[in-house]
Design an enzyme around this catalytic site. Structure first.
Site, PDB file in Angstrom:
ATOM      1  CD1 TRP A  13      -2.421  -2.136   1.123  1.00 36.75           C
ATOM      2  CD2 TRP A  13      -3.265  -0.412  -0.020  1.00 36.75           C
ATOM      3  NE1 TRP A  13      -3.598  -2.552   0.554  1.00 36.75           N
ATOM      4  CE2 TRP A  13      -4.144  -1.510  -0.149  1.00 36.75           C
ATOM      5  CE3 TRP A  13      -3.592   0.774  -0.659  1.00 36.75           C
ATOM      6  CZ2 TRP A  13      -5.320  -1.448  -0.896  1.00 36.75           C
ATOM      7  CZ3 TRP A  13      -4.761   0.844  -1.402  1.00 36.75           C
ATOM      8  CH2 TRP A  13      -5.612  -0.251  -1.507  1.00 36.75           C
ATOM      9  CD  GLU A  14       5.738   2.149   3.088  1.00 34.78           C
ATOM     10  OE1 GLU A  14       6.545   3.067   2.848  1.00 34.78           O
ATOM     11  OE2 GLU A  14       6.034   1.133   3.745  1.00 34.78           O
TER      12      GLU A  14
END
Length: 552
Positions: A173-174
């Site tokens: 998700w980063e």
């Protein structure tokens, strides 16, 4: 007496009718514009990037104008700079003292509140997203820190703190947030109008997005869009929607995104030093020749197990590149990657068939620092020029580099950067070409640190993604405003009718009054001229108007 009575009736009617009209007008004038203004008012959001070495605060604001457009989010600016603050150490250090976690964030919350209007704070969402550092501590410590933040943070700030907004996010998700931030900053989510046929109304089409590679200290992340026709299937494929409507495909994207743990530059150095130690053991010595350091630079290395040895630089960068390349190919790989027809990143992760050389790619963090700070080659990627300049740099004596540094020949680099430049140049280029199979000559890769003058942070992408439904609220409010206007406008029809009746009443009264006046004057003097009569009527009308104006 008849004249006085009719005039009194006229005046009283005006006193009743005109205040009603004025009241309705004032209510309409003051209510509707206020609703419209509220619809355009600014909203705020706060996000904390809780990394391994510290936590950074970002404050954003936006005005939502349409549910058919992507929400437009910008950093809050103060003194010509985005509001941002970093505190140390990292949140993960509170794993053994979780009771202090919320208090640790107090300075960030107080700073955010200073830049958000007081009346907006209860509606300002706060996101605390922890990354790599928090992933590495024991599970019970993770939960203790998160529990403290969720329970105590609402008592520290008047901003909106929801439990689900405080969590540890995956490395994937980063990458997604970073991809969103990059393309948003480049304007790639802006709709473009296209004409399919001459004379037809324009249809909305979306632009091609760019991919990104972020080279950190511990890991490397990659994210890029896959064509809808691509049938590649993997746990690393994510479908995301940045729009606020599920039935609208305009902002839906299929991404390949993953994190390669252990492939950041610092982890690369650690692997390289272990490889040097294994060679040194075969030589039965304590000093080893190191092609990945400038000539005659010495460095004493202490490994995790306590073993020590000395690296002595030879500055042979071509040999260094070949040695680094060996670190990228794991000894074991999946059965899929062993298949000759399969394409894999780093020989271990199945990848789509689309060549990265054909995609416009942006490199961040070490891809910028390692090409720009010493070599001055940040921007459009040129593998040949980077290799040439790195070889020239690494072949210099360390004493020469130190002297050049004192003369400000490397103003953007500290001593640690100068010491590690040779290895880092080899690492980032090898990862790009040997790990991700980007062609050295024909590619669309470039390194950047800022876009449109702003440093790109994944926090911006996170705010865009999690606030994507916000326009629906304003869309609903717009509908209410529209209906309110329609209702208020419908009131004017009977009011106009009443106005017409009143005007007719005034005319009748005025006519009868004028006849009576004329009769009285005729009785007293038949010799009055038309001009004198007209003057008398004009004067009387002025008096009536002045009287009525007192009640308007």
């Amino acid at each position: 007496m008849r004249v006085s009575l009719r005039f009194t009736i006229l005046a009283v009617s005006a006193m009743i009718f005109f205040p009603v009209i004025v009241f309705i007008y004032v209510v309409e004038a003051h209510t509707s514009p206020k609703v419209i203004a509220d619809d355009q008012e600014r909203s705020y959001g706060v996000i904390c990037d809780a990394g391994s070495t510290g936590t950074r605060l970002f404050v954003y604001n936006w005005i939502s104008t349409s549910d058919s457009e992507l929400i437009q989010i910008e950093p809050v600016i103060y003194d010509n700079k985005p509001v941002m603050k970093k505190i140390s150490p990292g949140l993960s250090t509170f794993g053994t003292k979780p009771a202090q976690a919320a208090e640790y964030l107090r300075p960030l919350m107080e700073l955010a509140e200073r830049h958000i209007p007081e009346e907006k704070r209860p509606y300002t969402p706060v996101f605390i997203f922890a990354t790599a550092g928090m992933r590495l501590i024991p599970d019970e410590q993770k939960e203790a820190v998160l529990k403290n933040l969720r329970n105590k943070l609402p008592k520290i700030t008047s901003m909106q703190v929801l439990k689900e907004h405080i969590r540890i996010i995956e490395g994937k998700w980063e990458g997604i947030y970073s991809w969103i931030a990059v393309n948003y900053a480049l304007g790639k989510f802006n709709k473009t109008a296209t004409l399919d046929f001459p004379g037809t109304s324009p249809a909305h089409a979306r632009q091609k997005t760019v991919g990104m590679i972020d080279m950190g200290g511990a890991s490397a992340q990659i994210a890029f869009e896959l064509p809808d026709t691509d049938s590649f299937s993997s746990i690393n494929v994510e479908n995301i929607n940045l729009g606020c409507r599920e039935d609208d495909s305009l902002f839906k994207y299929k991404l390949f995104v993953t994190t390669f743990l252990g492939y950041g530059v610092n982890e690369g150095i650690r692997k390289y030093e272990h490889m040097l130690l294994s060679k040194l053991k075969d030589q039965n010595g304590t000093v080893i020749q190191d092609d990945c350091m400038p000539l005659n630079l010495h460095k004493t290395v202490t490994l995790e197990n306590g073993e020590n040895f000395v690296r002595r630089g030879t500055g042979n960068w071509n040999t260094c590149s070949n040695e680094v390349k060996k670190l990228l190919n794991p000894e074991s790989s999946s059965e899929v990657c062993k298949a000759e027809a399969a394409k894999c990143y780093f020989g271990a992760v199945p990848a789509p068939s689309i060549p990265l050389s054909n995609i416009e790619m942006y490199g961040f963090s070490e891809y910028w620092y390692s090409t720009h700070d010493v070599l001055g080659l940040g921007g459009q990627y040129d593998a040949e020029n980077i290799a040439k300049k790195t070889q020239q740099y690494c072949s210099k004596r360390w004493s020469t580099i130190q002297a050049e540094s004192k003369k400000q020949l490397y103003p953007r680099a500290d001593e640690e950067r100068l010491r590690t430049q040779c290895f880092k140049s080899a690492w980032i280029t090898s990862v790009l070409h040997d790990g991700f199979s980007v062609d050295k000559t024909h590619n669309k890769f470039q390194s950047v640190s800022t876009i449109a003058g702003q440093e790109v942070q994944w926090a911006l992408g996170a705010m865009i993604y999690h606030m994507r439904f916000f326009p629906l609220r304003d869309s609903s409010r717009n509908l209410i405003v529209k209906e309110t206007h329609s209702s208020s406008e419908s009131l004017w029809a009977p009011l106009f009718f009443l106005s017409a009746v009143f005007c007719l009443f005034v005319l009748v009264c005025a006519k009868e009054q004028s006849v009576l006046c004329f009769d009285d004057k005729r009785r007293s003097s038949f010799g009055m001229s038309r001009s004198q009569y007209s003057y008398k009527m004009l004067k009387e009308n002025r008096t009536s108007s002045s009287f009525l104006e007192n009640f308007a």
